[in-house]
Design a protein around this motif. Structure first.
Motif, short mmCIF file in Angstrom:
data_model
loop_
_atom_site.label_atom_id
_atom_site.label_comp_id
_atom_site.label_asym_id
_atom_site.label_seq_id
_atom_site.Cartn_x
_atom_site.Cartn_y
_atom_site.Cartn_z
N THR A 34 0.83 -1.20 0.00
CA THR A 34 0.00 0.00 0.00
C THR A 34 0.87 1.25 0.00
N GLY A 35 0.68 2.10 -0.97
CA GLY A 35 1.44 3.35 -1.06
C GLY A 35 2.85 3.21 -1.61
N ILE A 36 3.16 2.06 -2.22
CA ILE A 36 4.49 1.82 -2.77
C ILE A 36 4.36 1.46 -4.24
N ARG A 37 5.29 1.93 -5.04
CA ARG A 37 5.38 1.54 -6.44
C ARG A 37 6.50 0.51 -6.56
N ILE A 38 6.21 -0.62 -7.18
CA ILE A 38 7.19 -1.70 -7.31
C ILE A 38 7.35 -2.06 -8.78
N GLU A 39 8.59 -2.13 -9.23
CA GLU A 39 8.86 -2.42 -10.64
C GLU A 39 9.99 -3.43 -10.77
N GLY A 40 9.74 -4.47 -11.57
CA GLY A 40 10.77 -5.45 -11.88
C GLY A 40 11.41 -5.15 -13.22
N ALA A 41 12.28 -6.07 -13.64
CA ALA A 41 13.02 -5.89 -14.90
C ALA A 41 12.29 -6.49 -16.09
N GLY A 101 2.07 -20.15 4.62
CA GLY A 101 0.86 -20.69 5.21
C GLY A 101 -0.35 -20.25 4.39
N THR A 102 -1.39 -19.74 5.06
CA THR A 102 -2.59 -19.29 4.36
C THR A 102 -2.57 -17.78 4.07
N ASP A 103 -1.48 -17.10 4.37
CA ASP A 103 -1.38 -15.67 4.05
C ASP A 103 -1.29 -15.45 2.54
N ALA A 104 -1.88 -14.36 2.07
CA ALA A 104 -1.66 -13.95 0.68
C ALA A 104 -0.22 -13.49 0.51
N ALA A 105 0.27 -13.60 -0.72
CA ALA A 105 1.64 -13.16 -0.98
C ALA A 105 1.77 -11.64 -0.94
N ILE A 106 0.84 -10.94 -1.60
CA ILE A 106 0.91 -9.48 -1.71
C ILE A 106 -0.46 -8.90 -1.38
N ILE A 107 -0.50 -7.87 -0.54
CA ILE A 107 -1.77 -7.25 -0.16
C ILE A 107 -1.69 -5.74 -0.31
N THR A 108 -2.89 -5.13 -0.47
CA THR A 108 -3.05 -3.68 -0.27
C THR A 108 -4.22 -3.48 0.68
N ARG A 109 -4.09 -2.50 1.58
CA ARG A 109 -5.11 -2.25 2.60
C ARG A 109 -5.25 -0.74 2.85
N LEU A 110 -6.49 -0.25 2.86
CA LEU A 110 -6.78 1.13 3.26
C LEU A 110 -8.15 1.16 3.91
N GLY A 166 -2.63 -15.13 -4.30
CA GLY A 166 -1.42 -14.48 -4.79
C GLY A 166 -1.47 -12.99 -4.48
N LEU A 167 -2.38 -12.26 -5.13
CA LEU A 167 -2.61 -10.84 -4.84
C LEU A 167 -3.97 -10.71 -4.16
N ASP A 168 -4.00 -10.07 -3.00
CA ASP A 168 -5.23 -9.81 -2.26
C ASP A 168 -5.37 -8.31 -2.16
N ILE A 169 -6.19 -7.74 -3.06
CA ILE A 169 -6.19 -6.29 -3.29
C ILE A 169 -7.44 -5.65 -2.71
N GLU A 170 -7.25 -4.80 -1.69
CA GLU A 170 -8.35 -4.10 -1.03
C GLU A 170 -8.21 -2.59 -1.14
N ALA A 171 -7.22 -2.10 -1.88
CA ALA A 171 -7.04 -0.66 -2.06
C ALA A 171 -6.59 -0.40 -3.49
N ARG A 172 -6.83 0.79 -3.96
CA ARG A 172 -6.58 1.15 -5.36
C ARG A 172 -5.15 0.85 -5.78
N ILE A 173 -5.01 0.31 -6.98
CA ILE A 173 -3.70 -0.10 -7.48
C ILE A 173 -3.66 0.03 -8.99
N THR A 174 -2.48 0.24 -9.52
CA THR A 174 -2.23 0.13 -10.96
C THR A 174 -1.33 -1.07 -11.19
N ILE A 175 -1.76 -1.99 -12.04
CA ILE A 175 -1.00 -3.20 -12.35
C ILE A 175 -0.71 -3.21 -13.84
N ASP A 176 0.53 -3.52 -14.20
CA ASP A 176 0.91 -3.55 -15.61
C ASP A 176 1.98 -4.62 -15.82
#
Length: 268
Positions: free
Chosen positions: A77-84, A102-111, A142-152
């Protein structure tokens, strides 16, 4: 922080231009935090880079292709992440392989509010589970998204729950007005893309889903079952979670239909 170097007596000169630009733009290179991509757990070093970026609303970059293993959940949440890259060959991919979640999602956003906007983005990488083992693997989303995000340009592979889950938040927010472009989902146990209620006005551009509903990790399903490639839930009065959203040029390869349904299909 901006790094200054001493040259001689009483003369202070700025760090190299690239370092100065990175500091001013709040760009954090994971290699500077000790990420190696050599088969060990890069999780602590990645978390350190995420924490630095989170404090200033910055960006975390993985500047080189490679496989980086991580045993801890990312809250981006609030971070921009970019790979190669998200390319099909290892020479073009930044691969984040999660394990022991375990049962946790890999990547989350929360607001807590849909009216709060933080710049959150994820681009140019492959995100995968290492297995479905209850102890050493990944048995959540994999992705558990609860807040606005841009994915590309993101590929999500092989998670026990759905590869991606967009829904209203337990804190009261939701991923309203998110833009999701070139999202590839494949070989999950459940749905490739799952949209729950409270995820209004999402824009999907060229989503691709293949071989979701896998009977076991890494196994291609041979027939359709309960799970779809792209699945949209309704609430208890019939409103779809995808209210006012759009899907453009979706591609299916053996996952099932894009479906709107009231069925539960294994959701928590």
């Amino acid at each position: 922080p901006l790094v200054m170097t001493q040259t001689g007596t009483g003369v202070v000169s700025a760090a190299p231009a690239w370092m100065t630009r990175s500091a001013l733009l709040n760009v954090y290179n994971v290699l500077d935090y000790g990420v190696k991509g050599e088969g060990g757990d890069d999780g602590p070093a990645i978390q350190a880079a995420l924490a630095a970026a989170r404090a200033v609303g910055g960006k975390v970059v993985f500047p080189i292709p490679g496989t980086f293993r991580c045993s801890s959940q990312w809250d981006i949440t609030g971070i921009r992440i970019e790979g190669a890259g998200m390319g099909t060959g290892s020479a073009q991919q930044t691969v984040i392989q999660f394990f022991a979640l375990g049962t946790d999602a890999a990547i989350i956003t929360r607001l807590a509010s849909t009216s709060t906007y933080l710049s959150t983005s994820l681009s140019n990488m492959r995100i995968e589970a290492n297995s479905w083992d209850a102890v050493t693997g990944c048995r959540g989303y994999g992705l558990d998204i609860e807040a606005r995000i841009t994915i590309d340009n993101i590929l999500v592979y092989g998670f026990y729950k759905s590869d991606t889950y967009f829904h209203g938040g337990v804190l009261g927010g939701g991923p309203y007005n998110s833009v999701i472009k070139n999202l590839y989902t494949t070989n999950s146990k459940e749905m490739g893309i799952l949209v729950g209620t409270g995820a209004n006005n999402l824009t999907f551009i060229e989503p691709y889903h293949a071989y979701n509903g896998s009977p076991s990790f890494g196994v291609v399903p041979t027939s359709s079952g309960l799970y779809d490639g792209f699945h949209v839930e309704r609430d208890n009065i019939g409103n779809p979670g995808f209210y006012t959203g759009t899907i453009t040029n979706a591609v299916d390869n053996g996952s099932g239909l894009i479906r709107i349904t009231e069925a539960d299909h294994g959701m928590d």
